[in-house]
Write a protein that holds these residues in place. Structure first.
Motif, PDB file in Angstrom:
ATOM      1  N   GLY A 158       1.030  -1.065   0.138  1.00  0.00           N
ATOM      2  CA  GLY A 158      -0.111  -0.022   0.145  1.00  0.00           C
ATOM      3  C   GLY A 158       0.970   1.267   0.169  1.00  0.00           C
ATOM      4  O   GLY A 158       1.990   1.258   0.196  1.00  0.00           O
ATOM      5  N   HIS A 159       0.305   2.278  -0.080  1.00  0.00           N
ATOM      6  CA  HIS A 159       0.964   3.733  -0.173  1.00  0.00           C
ATOM      7  C   HIS A 159       1.790   4.070   1.217  1.00  0.00           C
ATOM      8  O   HIS A 159       2.731   4.480   0.909  1.00  0.00           O
ATOM      9  CB  HIS A 159       0.135   4.716  -0.555  1.00  0.00           C
ATOM     10  N   LEU A 160       1.164   3.665   2.105  1.00  0.00           N
ATOM     11  CA  LEU A 160       2.037   4.086   3.495  1.00  0.00           C
ATOM     12  C   LEU A 160       3.293   3.154   3.611  1.00  0.00           C
ATOM     13  O   LEU A 160       3.986   3.397   3.869  1.00  0.00           O
ATOM     14  CB  LEU A 160       1.045   3.785   4.703  1.00  0.00           C
ATOM     15  N   LEU A 161       3.066   1.821   3.290  1.00  0.00           N
ATOM     16  CA  LEU A 161       4.258   0.792   3.427  1.00  0.00           C
ATOM     17  C   LEU A 161       5.282   1.350   2.509  1.00  0.00           C
ATOM     18  O   LEU A 161       6.360   1.406   2.888  1.00  0.00           O
ATOM     19  CB  LEU A 161       3.714  -0.552   3.341  1.00  0.00           C
ATOM     20  N   GLN A 162       4.861   1.677   1.212  1.00  0.00           N
ATOM     21  CA  GLN A 162       5.855   2.281   0.232  1.00  0.00           C
ATOM     22  C   GLN A 162       6.411   3.422   1.043  1.00  0.00           C
ATOM     23  O   GLN A 162       7.508   3.632   0.532  1.00  0.00           O
ATOM     24  CB  GLN A 162       5.006   2.513  -1.063  1.00  0.00           C
ATOM     25  N   ALA A 163       5.490   4.549   1.412  1.00  0.00           N
ATOM     26  CA  ALA A 163       6.214   5.639   1.790  1.00  0.00           C
ATOM     27  C   ALA A 163       7.123   5.478   2.680  1.00  0.00           C
ATOM     28  O   ALA A 163       8.189   6.192   2.973  1.00  0.00           O
ATOM     29  CB  ALA A 163       5.119   6.651   2.182  1.00  0.00           C
ATOM     30  N   GLU A 164       6.823   4.375   3.836  1.00  0.00           N
ATOM     31  CA  GLU A 164       7.890   4.332   4.911  1.00  0.00           C
ATOM     32  C   GLU A 164       9.212   3.950   4.285  1.00  0.00           C
ATOM     33  O   GLU A 164      10.160   4.031   4.652  1.00  0.00           O
ATOM     34  CB  GLU A 164       7.310   3.283   5.836  1.00  0.00           C
ATOM     35  N   ILE A 165       9.032   2.707   3.353  1.00  0.00           N
ATOM     36  CA  ILE A 165      10.198   2.123   2.930  1.00  0.00           C
ATOM     37  C   ILE A 165      10.999   3.124   1.999  1.00  0.00           C
ATOM     38  O   ILE A 165      12.108   3.421   2.194  1.00  0.00           O
ATOM     39  CB  ILE A 165       9.957   1.086   1.769  1.00  0.00           C
ATOM     40  N   ASN A 166      10.424   3.930   1.407  1.00  0.00           N
ATOM     41  CA  ASN A 166      11.119   4.894   0.523  1.00  0.00           C
ATOM     42  C   ASN A 166      11.940   6.104   1.396  1.00  0.00           C
ATOM     43  O   ASN A 166      12.917   6.628   1.183  1.00  0.00           O
ATOM     44  CB  ASN A 166      10.211   5.919  -0.383  1.00  0.00           C
ATOM     45  N   ALA A 167      11.315   6.582   2.582  1.00  0.00           N
ATOM     46  CA  ALA A 167      11.908   7.361   3.276  1.00  0.00           C
ATOM     47  C   ALA A 167      12.918   6.910   4.260  1.00  0.00           C
ATOM     48  O   ALA A 167      13.789   7.638   4.459  1.00  0.00           O
ATOM     49  CB  ALA A 167      10.351   7.890   4.208  1.00  0.00           C
ATOM     50  N   MET A 168      12.724   5.598   4.576  1.00  0.00           N
ATOM     51  CA  MET A 168      13.963   5.114   5.332  1.00  0.00           C
ATOM     52  C   MET A 168      14.721   4.551   4.760  1.00  0.00           C
ATOM     53  O   MET A 168      16.316   4.198   5.126  1.00  0.00           O
ATOM     54  CB  MET A 168      13.284   4.427   6.539  1.00  0.00           C
ATOM     55  N   SER A 169      14.754   3.720   3.484  1.00  0.00           N
ATOM     56  CA  SER A 169      15.716   3.062   2.981  1.00  0.00           C
ATOM     57  C   SER A 169      17.166   3.626   2.454  1.00  0.00           C
ATOM     58  O   SER A 169      18.263   2.877   2.810  1.00  0.00           O
ATOM     59  CB  SER A 169      15.230   2.594   1.460  1.00  0.00           C
ATOM     60  N   PRO A 170      17.161   5.160   2.318  1.00  0.00           N
ATOM     61  CA  PRO A 170      18.378   5.594   2.121  1.00  0.00           C
ATOM     62  C   PRO A 170      19.453   5.527   3.226  1.00  0.00           C
ATOM     63  O   PRO A 170      20.635   5.714   3.214  1.00  0.00           O
ATOM     64  CB  PRO A 170      18.182   7.241   1.889  1.00  0.00           C
ATOM     65  N   TYR A 171      18.932   5.260   4.327  1.00  0.00           N
ATOM     66  CA  TYR A 171      19.745   5.338   5.608  1.00  0.00           C
ATOM     67  C   TYR A 171      19.999   3.807   6.191  1.00  0.00           C
ATOM     68  O   TYR A 171      20.772   3.678   7.262  1.00  0.00           O
ATOM     69  CB  TYR A 171      18.901   5.953   6.840  1.00  0.00           C
ATOM     70  N   LEU A 172      20.000   2.742   5.140  1.00  0.00           N
ATOM     71  CA  LEU A 172      20.367   1.588   5.391  1.00  0.00           C
ATOM     72  C   LEU A 172      21.558   1.318   4.891  1.00  0.00           C
ATOM     73  O   LEU A 172      21.914   0.085   4.753  1.00  0.00           O
ATOM     74  CB  LEU A 172      19.235   0.472   4.866  1.00  0.00           C
ATOM     75  N   ALA A 173      22.371   2.066   4.411  1.00  0.00           N
ATOM     76  CA  ALA A 173      23.847   2.263   3.712  1.00  0.00           C
ATOM     77  C   ALA A 173      24.781   1.386   4.965  1.00  0.00           C
ATOM     78  O   ALA A 173      24.457   1.521   6.015  1.00  0.00           O
ATOM     79  CB  ALA A 173      24.350   3.558   3.453  1.00  0.00           C
ATOM     80  N   SER A 174      25.865   0.916   4.270  1.00  0.00           N
ATOM     81  CA  SER A 174      26.819   0.174   5.035  1.00  0.00           C
ATOM     82  C   SER A 174      27.808   1.202   5.222  1.00  0.00           C
ATOM     83  O   SER A 174      28.660   1.079   6.291  1.00  0.00           O
ATOM     84  CB  SER A 174      27.303  -0.956   4.620  1.00  0.00           C
ATOM     85  N   GLN A 175      27.825   2.272   4.592  1.00  0.00           N
ATOM     86  CA  GLN A 175      29.101   3.310   4.474  1.00  0.00           C
ATOM     87  C   GLN A 175      28.302   4.489   5.401  1.00  0.00           C
ATOM     88  O   GLN A 175      27.242   5.029   5.511  1.00  0.00           O
ATOM     89  CB  GLN A 175      29.212   3.655   2.960  1.00  0.00           C
ATOM     90  N   ARG A 176      29.281   5.032   5.651  1.00  0.00           N
ATOM     91  CA  ARG A 176      29.188   6.648   6.544  1.00  0.00           C
ATOM     92  C   ARG A 176      28.392   7.657   5.712  1.00  0.00           C
ATOM     93  O   ARG A 176      28.403   7.560   4.355  1.00  0.00           O
ATOM     94  CB  ARG A 176      30.357   7.187   6.825  1.00  0.00           C
ATOM     95  N   ILE A 177      27.449   8.180   6.384  1.00  0.00           N
ATOM     96  CA  ILE A 177      26.357   8.912   5.576  1.00  0.00           C
ATOM     97  C   ILE A 177      26.772  10.449   6.086  1.00  0.00           C
ATOM     98  O   ILE A 177      26.323  10.608   7.193  1.00  0.00           O
ATOM     99  CB  ILE A 177      24.768   8.721   5.719  1.00  0.00           C
ATOM    100  N   GLU A 178      27.328  11.227   5.324  1.00  0.00           N
ATOM    101  CA  GLU A 178      27.795  12.374   5.930  1.00  0.00           C
ATOM    102  C   GLU A 178      26.629  13.298   6.341  1.00  0.00           C
ATOM    103  O   GLU A 178      25.678  13.591   5.952  1.00  0.00           O
ATOM    104  CB  GLU A 178      28.413  13.400   4.765  1.00  0.00           C
ATOM    105  N   GLY A 179      26.730  13.922   7.597  1.00  0.00           N
ATOM    106  CA  GLY A 179      25.790  14.747   8.241  1.00  0.00           C
ATOM    107  C   GLY A 179      24.593  13.954   8.881  1.00  0.00           C
ATOM    108  O   GLY A 179      23.665  14.645   9.292  1.00  0.00           O
ATOM    109  N   LEU A 180      24.584  12.685   9.112  1.00  0.00           N
ATOM    110  CA  LEU A 180      23.458  11.995   9.648  1.00  0.00           C
ATOM    111  C   LEU A 180      23.632  11.881  11.276  1.00  0.00           C
ATOM    112  O   LEU A 180      24.565  11.570  11.748  1.00  0.00           O
ATOM    113  CB  LEU A 180      23.577  10.678   9.155  1.00  0.00           C
ATOM    114  N   THR A 181      22.781  12.298  11.939  1.00  0.00           N
ATOM    115  CA  THR A 181      22.496  12.246  13.517  1.00  0.00           C
ATOM    116  C   THR A 181      21.428  11.289  13.845  1.00  0.00           C
ATOM    117  O   THR A 181      20.311  11.541  13.171  1.00  0.00           O
ATOM    118  CB  THR A 181      22.238  13.588  13.847  1.00  0.00           C
ATOM    119  N   LEU A 182      21.446  10.537  14.731  1.00  0.00           N
ATOM    120  CA  LEU A 182      20.508   9.684  15.193  1.00  0.00           C
ATOM    121  C   LEU A 182      20.150  10.119  16.872  1.00  0.00           C
ATOM    122  O   LEU A 182      21.200  10.246  17.379  1.00  0.00           O
ATOM    123  CB  LEU A 182      20.968   8.286  15.284  1.00  0.00           C
TER     124      LEU A 182
END
Ligand code: 3PG
Length: 384
Positions: A158-182
């Motif tokens: 559904g659209h919500l599931l898709q939106a959640e995946i799209n929003a968060m997938s870029p932060y599943l990298a194994s490399q450092r993501i410059e400027g990222l704070t958790l």
């Protein structure tokens, strides 16, 4: 993964697994994000000619027995209002001729959590032609209605599931993501271990608050007085800290905290962390910590937050969570926020969800997804 399209939907009888597991107080819904979040998919199905829509959800944890206080009937009116369509409540898994029907709480039936296929057999009695998973927040559970339609029906996100995946997938990298704070708060460390490990590898900074911080502080040798913490997780906290020592990610702990004798107390004090002792209980970040966390937030290009940093439902201990939310709302960075208590805080403090880039409906699911775990509900959609 199949997504919704007019061809797929037109004329279909659709079972939609949603997660409308909203907080309730004395029979009233206190925060409705998860109902609102279901609307785009249901609207799409209505607008693209779905013949009949059967909406499924769980509500609370009724442990496989009928628990009247947790009937999904409470969702019918708000859902009808949001959709502008009449939704019929069905007290079981049988159908009617209404176009959109909301069925009783899946978890009244023990077969749901047990992933017993006979509950799917029963739901197939509704003659569905399409299954839609729009329940990101429960997709980390291999429950029957989440995974059980995979080999029975065409299955789409559904659209919500898709939106959640799209929003968060870029932060599943194994490399450092410059400027990222958790930012990570809440009570327990165990559910957040994969997340902390993932972000040790990719984030510039990890800011810790809530009772979770107390476990780390105790592991560092600080006295946390009578504060809530997890003594059995001290070794885990030490392991995580060691992992951070080997990378270039800053793991930040409170340097001062708001303490009181108990949550009802109006007598609070800002105490440097090295002075916490005796009967003191830590309930929020102190002003120096808030200031330093806000400095880090101001320089971030992406911020991800799960779990309040204090006991934010009590006004004397809400400052940390409220001020950090304000800092995120002011920031031009990408901001992703989730976790049930954090959603409640957004509503309680008068923020709107549009002030953040993405507000996740997931609590445990967000943690699992960002921790790099395969979510059964998503995997089931990708299965051949
Ligand atoms: C949630 O509230 O995170 C989801 O609805 C899942 O609920 P659960 O933790 O009871 O499975």
């Amino acid at each position: 993964m199949l997504t919704l399209s007019p061809t797929l939907v037109s004329g279909a009888t659709v079972i939609v697994r949603t997660d409308m597991n909203v907080p309730l107080s004395q029979g009233h819904i206190t925060e409705d994000t998860r109902i609102r979040a279901c609307v785009p998919t249901l609207r799409y199905l209505l607008d693209h000619g779905a013949q009949r829509i059967h909406v499924l959800t769980h509500l609370g944890r009724p442990k496989g027995t009928t628990t009247p206080d947790l009937s999904t009937e409470v969702l019918v009116q708000p859902l009808s209002d949001l959709l502008g369509e009449s939704v019929e409540f069905r007290p079981d898994f049988t159908g009617s001729t209404s176009r959109i029907q909301l069925h009783q709480n899946l978890r009244f039936d023990p077969r749901e959590k047990a992933n017993d296929p006979t509950i799917i057999d029963e739901l197939m009695g509704l003659s569905p032609t399409l299954f839609v998973n729009d329940a990101f927040a429960v997709s980390h559970r291999a429950h029957a209605s989440v995974v059980g339609f995979a080999d029975r029906l065409p299955c789409a996100a559904g659209h919500l599931l898709q939106a959640e995946i799209n929003a968060m997938s870029p932060y599943l990298a194994s490399q450092r993501i410059e400027g990222l704070t958790l930012i990570v708060g809440g009570a327990k460390i165990d559910t957040k271990i994969p997340l902390l490990k993932q972000f040790a590898a990719t984030a510039d900074h990890v800011l810790v608050g809530g009772a979770l911080a107390n476990t780390f502080l105790s592991a560092q040798g600080y006295d946390v007085g009578q504060s809530l913490y997890q003594p059995e997780q001290i070794d885990t906290a030490r392991d995580i800290m060691c992992q951070f020592d080997t990378v270039h990610t800053g793991l930040h702990m409170p340097i001062d905290v708001i303490c009181a004798d108990d949550v009802q107390s109006t007598q609070t004090a800002d105490v440097p962390i090295e002075d916490v002792c005796g009967d003191m209980r830590i309930f929020d970040l102190g002003p120096h910590t808030i200031h330093s966390y806000k400095e880090i937030i101001a320089h971030a290009s992406a911020i991800i937050w799960n779990g309040p940093v204090g006991l934010s439902e009590f006004p004397p201990f809400a400052t940390g969570t409220r001020e950090l939310l304000q800092a995120l709302a002011n920031s031009p960075a990408t901001t992703i926020i989730g976790g049930g208590d954090t959603l409640q805080a957004i509503a309680d403090f008068g923020f709107t969800q549009s002030q953040f880039s993405h507000v996740s409906t997931g609590g445990g699911a967000m943690l699992a997804f960002l921790g790099g775990e395969a979510l059964p509900g998503i995997t089931a959609l990708s299965a051949e």
